[in-house]
Enzyme design. Sequence first.
Site, PDB file in Angstrom:
ATOM      1  N   CYS A 305       0.818  -1.219   0.000  1.00 47.16           N
ATOM      2  CA  CYS A 305       0.000   0.000   0.000  1.00 47.16           C
ATOM      3  C   CYS A 305       0.853   1.272   0.000  1.00 47.16           C
ATOM      4  O   CYS A 305       0.548   2.244  -0.698  1.00 47.16           O
ATOM      5  CB  CYS A 305      -0.984   0.003   1.164  1.00 47.16           C
ATOM      6  SG  CYS A 305      -0.250  -0.320   2.782  1.00 47.16           S
ATOM      7  N   ASP A 429      -7.557   5.335  -1.533  1.00 43.70           N
ATOM      8  CA  ASP A 429      -7.169   4.110  -0.828  1.00 43.70           C
ATOM      9  C   ASP A 429      -6.387   3.179  -1.764  1.00 43.70           C
ATOM     10  O   ASP A 429      -6.944   2.668  -2.741  1.00 43.70           O
ATOM     11  CB  ASP A 429      -8.424   3.411  -0.316  1.00 43.70           C
ATOM     12  CG  ASP A 429      -8.112   2.373   0.753  1.00 43.70           C
ATOM     13  OD1 ASP A 429      -6.980   1.836   0.732  1.00 43.70           O
ATOM     14  OD2 ASP A 429      -8.980   2.104   1.598  1.00 43.70           O
ATOM     15  N   HIS A 431      -5.514   0.205  -1.184  1.00 44.69           N
ATOM     16  CA  HIS A 431      -5.806  -1.202  -0.900  1.00 44.69           C
ATOM     17  C   HIS A 431      -6.831  -1.796  -1.868  1.00 44.69           C
ATOM     18  O   HIS A 431      -7.129  -2.994  -1.788  1.00 44.69           O
ATOM     19  CB  HIS A 431      -6.318  -1.357   0.537  1.00 44.69           C
ATOM     20  CG  HIS A 431      -5.364  -0.828   1.568  1.00 44.69           C
ATOM     21  ND1 HIS A 431      -5.430   0.465   2.043  1.00 44.69           N
ATOM     22  CD2 HIS A 431      -4.303  -1.403   2.192  1.00 44.69           C
ATOM     23  CE1 HIS A 431      -4.470   0.659   2.936  1.00 44.69           C
ATOM     24  NE2 HIS A 431      -3.771  -0.456   3.044  1.00 44.69           N
TER      25      HIS A 431
END
Length: 472
Positions: A305, A429, A431
Site C-alpha cells: 500500500c 485508498d 488497498h
Amino acid sequence: MVVVDTNPSLSGTLLRVRGRLKLSCLLDSTDVLLAHKAISEAFDTVRSQVKSESCVLTVCDSPVIIWPNKSVKATPEEITPDTLCEDLHPWIQTDEQESFSRKSGKKKSKKSSAVSIIDLHLMMEVTKPGPLPAPILSRTVQSNHFLSTTLPVDCVVLTNCSDTVKDSCERLMEALTHQLCEMEKVTLQHMKGTRLLVPEPLHFLLPEPKGLVTVIYPAGVPDSQLESQRMELHQQLELPDDRPYFRRANAYHFPNEPYRDGYLRNPHLVLTHPTLDDGKVYLVQGIYSYYHYMQDRMDDNGWGCAYRSLQTICSWFQQQGYVERSVPTHKEIQQALVDIGDKQVSFVESRQWIGSIEVQAVLNQLLGVTSKIMFVSQGSELASKGRELASHFLNEGTPIMIGGGVLAHTILGVAWSKTTGQIRYLILDPHFTGAEDLQVITDKGWCGWKGPEFWDQTAYYNLCLPQKPKII
C-alpha cells in the site's frame, strides 16, 4: 510561439483541427541567409494552400465535409454557413445506436460536461474539375539540397452557442495561418545547416483567466534545453517562475481522448464536497494517477500500500512536469533504498513494507523532491491538524502519504472549518484490488471523503508532505 484562446472551462464547443502539411524546398546554396529565404518561401506556399479553395475540413466520424474558402460550402446540404456549430454534434457517429438516432432525425442529448470537442481533419483536394492537360517533362542537371518534412498542424478555437459554422471556420483558418507563421519562426530558429527540426504544437491549460495556450516547440529538443523559451513565456503571460506550466508533461489532455496507460486520473473530481459550517475545501492541485494493489501484474496485496501511495505521488510530479522519469516500480523503489544505505541488498524483490520515512527518502533519491514529515502520536490528534493540512494543499498542492501501523493511504484534500474545527479528509485508498472502474471506486468509498473516525484513534501516524521544487 503563443496563441491564446478563450478559457475552455467556460461552456461551449472546442473545434480542434489537425492535419499534416508537406513542406519542401530546394537549396541551391548552404548560405544561411539564402537557406532561410528558401524555407520562408516554402512556408508561404503552404500558407497559400491553406487559404486556397482546395483546403477541406472533414468532421471526424461523420459525413460532414466543409470547404472553408469556398464561401463555407459544405455537405450534406443540410449544413449551411449559418448552421450553429453545436448542431454538428448529431452528425457525429460514435456507435451504431447514435448512427440510428441521427438517421431517424433524433438528436443526441447534450453532454453534461461544460465543454465538448469536435475533431476536424485538414485535407487538400488534389484533383481539379475538367480535362487535365498532358504532362510536360523536362530534365535539368544541377547540384542542390532537397529539404522535406511534414508539419503536424493542431489548432483549437472555442465557440459558444451562437457561433455559426461560417464564423468558426474563419477563426480556424486565421488560427491555422498564424500557427504556420509560428512554425516558420521555430524552424528557422533551430535550423542546423541543412537539417530541419519539425515544429511541434502543444496546448497548455493555464489558470483562469488565461485559458488555453498553444506553444510551438522543436520536436526532438528536450525540455532541459528549452528553459529560456519557457522563461520568456512565463514573463509574457505574467506567470510565476516557481512552477512549470510549459513542459511537455503539462500538455492539456483533451476530455475525449483516453489515457493510453490505463490508469484512472483524478477520480476525486466526480465526488460531492462535504458541507461544514463556515468550512472550506482544500484539494490537491493538478493531475495524478490512481495506483493501487494488483496493478501492472504485480501481486502486492497485503504489503504494497505504501509503494502504491508513493507511485501516486510520483505520478503527480511527472504529470505536472517537475520530473521526466517514469513512475518507479516496486523493485526500483526498493533498490533506491538500498542505494542510500537504508536497506540491505536482500530487501530488493522482497515483500517488506515501507513507511513515510522511506517514502520521503525515495522521493529525494529518485526525483530530487524534498518532503516534510508530520508526526502524530495517536490518530485522535489528526482532527487537530486541519490548519497544517489546509496550508499544505493551498501552497504545495501535492498528494500526502500517511502511514500508521501496517496501513498506508493517500490524502488528496481536506474540508476544514477554522471556526468549529470540523474536518473531513479526502482519501485515495491504495488497498483497492479491482479493475479501473470509476463508479465502483467512488461508490464503494475507495476514493471518498472520510471523517476523523476513519483513523485508528490510538495508533501513531507519520505523514509525508512532498514539497514542490521551484523550477519552470
